[in-house]
Design a protein around this motif. Structure first.
Motif, mmCIF file in Angstrom:
data_model
loop_
_atom_site.group_PDB
_atom_site.id
_atom_site.type_symbol
_atom_site.label_atom_id
_atom_site.label_comp_id
_atom_site.label_asym_id
_atom_site.label_seq_id
_atom_site.Cartn_x
_atom_site.Cartn_y
_atom_site.Cartn_z
ATOM 1 N N MET A 17 3.138 5.961 -8.873
ATOM 2 C CA MET A 17 3.995 5.123 -8.281
ATOM 3 C C MET A 17 3.378 3.715 -8.246
ATOM 4 O O MET A 17 4.064 2.714 -8.416
ATOM 5 C CB MET A 17 4.543 5.329 -7.000
ATOM 6 N N ASP A 18 2.158 3.624 -7.885
ATOM 7 C CA ASP A 18 1.432 2.445 -7.700
ATOM 8 C C ASP A 18 1.384 1.670 -9.038
ATOM 9 O O ASP A 18 1.497 0.460 -9.270
ATOM 10 C CB ASP A 18 -0.154 2.647 -7.411
ATOM 11 N N GLY B 102 -9.984 -1.873 3.802
ATOM 12 C CA GLY B 102 -9.299 -0.786 3.461
ATOM 13 C C GLY B 102 -10.235 0.407 2.854
ATOM 14 O O GLY B 102 -10.105 1.507 3.198
ATOM 15 N N LEU B 103 -11.228 0.168 2.043
ATOM 16 C CA LEU B 103 -11.912 1.241 1.522
ATOM 17 C C LEU B 103 -12.923 1.440 2.523
ATOM 18 O O LEU B 103 -13.444 2.813 2.479
ATOM 19 C CB LEU B 103 -13.120 0.341 0.477
ATOM 20 N N MET C 203 1.159 -5.549 -1.657
ATOM 21 C CA MET C 203 0.978 -4.210 -1.009
ATOM 22 C C MET C 203 0.993 -3.354 -2.142
ATOM 23 O O MET C 203 0.020 -2.117 -2.146
ATOM 24 C CB MET C 203 2.154 -3.983 -0.200
ATOM 25 N N ALA C 204 1.411 -3.435 -3.530
ATOM 26 C CA ALA C 204 1.542 -2.456 -4.460
ATOM 27 C C ALA C 204 0.085 -2.579 -5.047
ATOM 28 O O ALA C 204 -0.662 -1.543 -5.259
ATOM 29 C CB ALA C 204 2.488 -2.920 -5.587
ATOM 30 N N PHE C 205 -0.528 -3.730 -5.301
ATOM 31 C CA PHE C 205 -1.894 -3.726 -5.751
ATOM 32 C C PHE C 205 -2.937 -2.968 -4.827
ATOM 33 O O PHE C 205 -3.858 -2.539 -4.911
ATOM 34 C CB PHE C 205 -2.237 -5.048 -5.988
ATOM 35 N N PHE C 206 -2.827 -3.304 -3.362
ATOM 36 C CA PHE C 206 -3.525 -2.897 -2.535
ATOM 37 C C PHE C 206 -3.676 -1.579 -2.370
ATOM 38 O O PHE C 206 -4.760 -1.036 -2.358
ATOM 39 C CB PHE C 206 -3.038 -3.378 -1.060
ATOM 40 N N PHE C 207 -2.580 -0.894 -1.966
ATOM 41 C CA PHE C 207 -2.400 0.608 -2.359
ATOM 42 C C PHE C 207 -2.910 1.393 -3.414
ATOM 43 O O PHE C 207 -3.198 2.300 -3.552
ATOM 44 C CB PHE C 207 -1.196 1.051 -1.693
ATOM 45 N N PHE C 208 -2.952 0.430 -4.622
ATOM 46 C CA PHE C 208 -3.331 1.177 -5.824
ATOM 47 C C PHE C 208 -4.711 1.474 -5.871
ATOM 48 O O PHE C 208 -5.179 2.368 -6.116
ATOM 49 C CB PHE C 208 -3.144 0.255 -7.043
ATOM 50 N N PHE C 209 -5.416 0.334 -5.333
ATOM 51 C CA PHE C 209 -6.937 0.359 -5.233
ATOM 52 C C PHE C 209 -7.381 1.365 -4.015
ATOM 53 O O PHE C 209 -8.320 2.149 -3.932
ATOM 54 C CB PHE C 209 -7.529 -0.835 -4.795
#
Length: 249
Positions: A59-60, A83-84, A173-179
């Motif tokens: 989904m990401d 986040g990491l 947010m899509a890019f943030f949660f992908f990582f």
């Protein structure tokens, strides 16, 4: 390879994946945190989180492709390291924490944020949240994302007051949660959660992922900013109530 065959599991898992897809598109952000609690009606919280890992990553990728031109790169460079760090904390504490404790923390924080926004709504010329608060909330987001894929409410508490446009909010947010989700694979494997049964079950659910994202993307491109954020608040309210219910039942 075997997979889960219980019909009740799929009765709750398929709606959970669809809801997660809609949330990943940006529309109804916050609803995605309900996916693990929904699936936990049929399996344990760690197993539900493990099954959703490939679905989340897929989904990401879809979300990044749809919103690749709508990203605040400067904001991402600030968010990702914290986040990491939250993921590292989550991995180290995963076996020591009861899932209900985490649910209660996330749910209570979500409802407190909503109360603050509704009772003390910021003025148009008010300053954005301080960066130290953003760092703390992003760390909490990484932690709760690792524990129960519930990283949305904490990060929303920082990013929403920045007043990004709906498309820029969704893309960032899509890019943030992908990582974030990509980084979870190694500690999930280290904890023994990525077994053949869970991964095979995840593949069975994967076809429902693009359907949810497609529906959400279509809506996100057509929705007005005021209505968009009202839906974000509604999703966060339902998430907070559900997580608190899970904590105290």
């Amino acid at each position: 390879m075997s997979l889960i065959t219980d019909p009740f599991f799929y009765a709750v898992a398929i709606p959970a994946v669809l809801l997660l897809g809609v949330s990943k598109s940006g529309f109804g952000a916050g609803f995605g945190s309900l996916a693990v609690p929904m699936m936990a009606l049929a399996v344990s919280v760690p197993q539900a989180a493990a099954i959703l890992m490939p679905v989340l990553l897929f989904m990401d990728l879809l979300g990044m492709a749809a919103f690749r031109k709508n990203v605040d790169r400067r904001l991402l460079r600030f968010l990702i390291p914290f986040g990491l760090l939250g993921i590292v904390v989550g991995a180290l504490l995963f076996k020591a924490l009861d899932a209900r404790v985490v649910a209660g923390i996330v749910g209570g924080f979500t409802l407190l944020f909503l109360a603050q926004r509704l009772l003390f709504s910021p003025q148009p010329n008010s300053a954005p949240p301080p960066k130290w608060l953003g760092a703390l909330l992003t760390l909490i987001s990484g932690f709760t994302s690792f524990i129960a894929h519930a990283g949305g409410p904490p990060i929303n508490a920082y990013v929403i007051p920045l007043r990004l446009s709906p498309l820029l909010f969704t893309g960032t947010m899509a890019f943030f949660f992908f990582f974030i989700n990509l980084a979870k694979w190694i500690p999930y494997a280290w904890l023994g959660l990525l077994d053949a049964r869970n991964m095979t079950t995840s593949l069975a659910l994967l076809p429902f992922a693009p359907l949810g994202v497609w529906v959400g993307v279509r809506i996100a491109h057509r929705i007005q900013p005021l209505l968009f954020y009202r839906m974000v608040y509604a999703g966060m309210f339902l998430t907070g109530v559900k997580l608190l219910w899970d904590a105290f039942r």
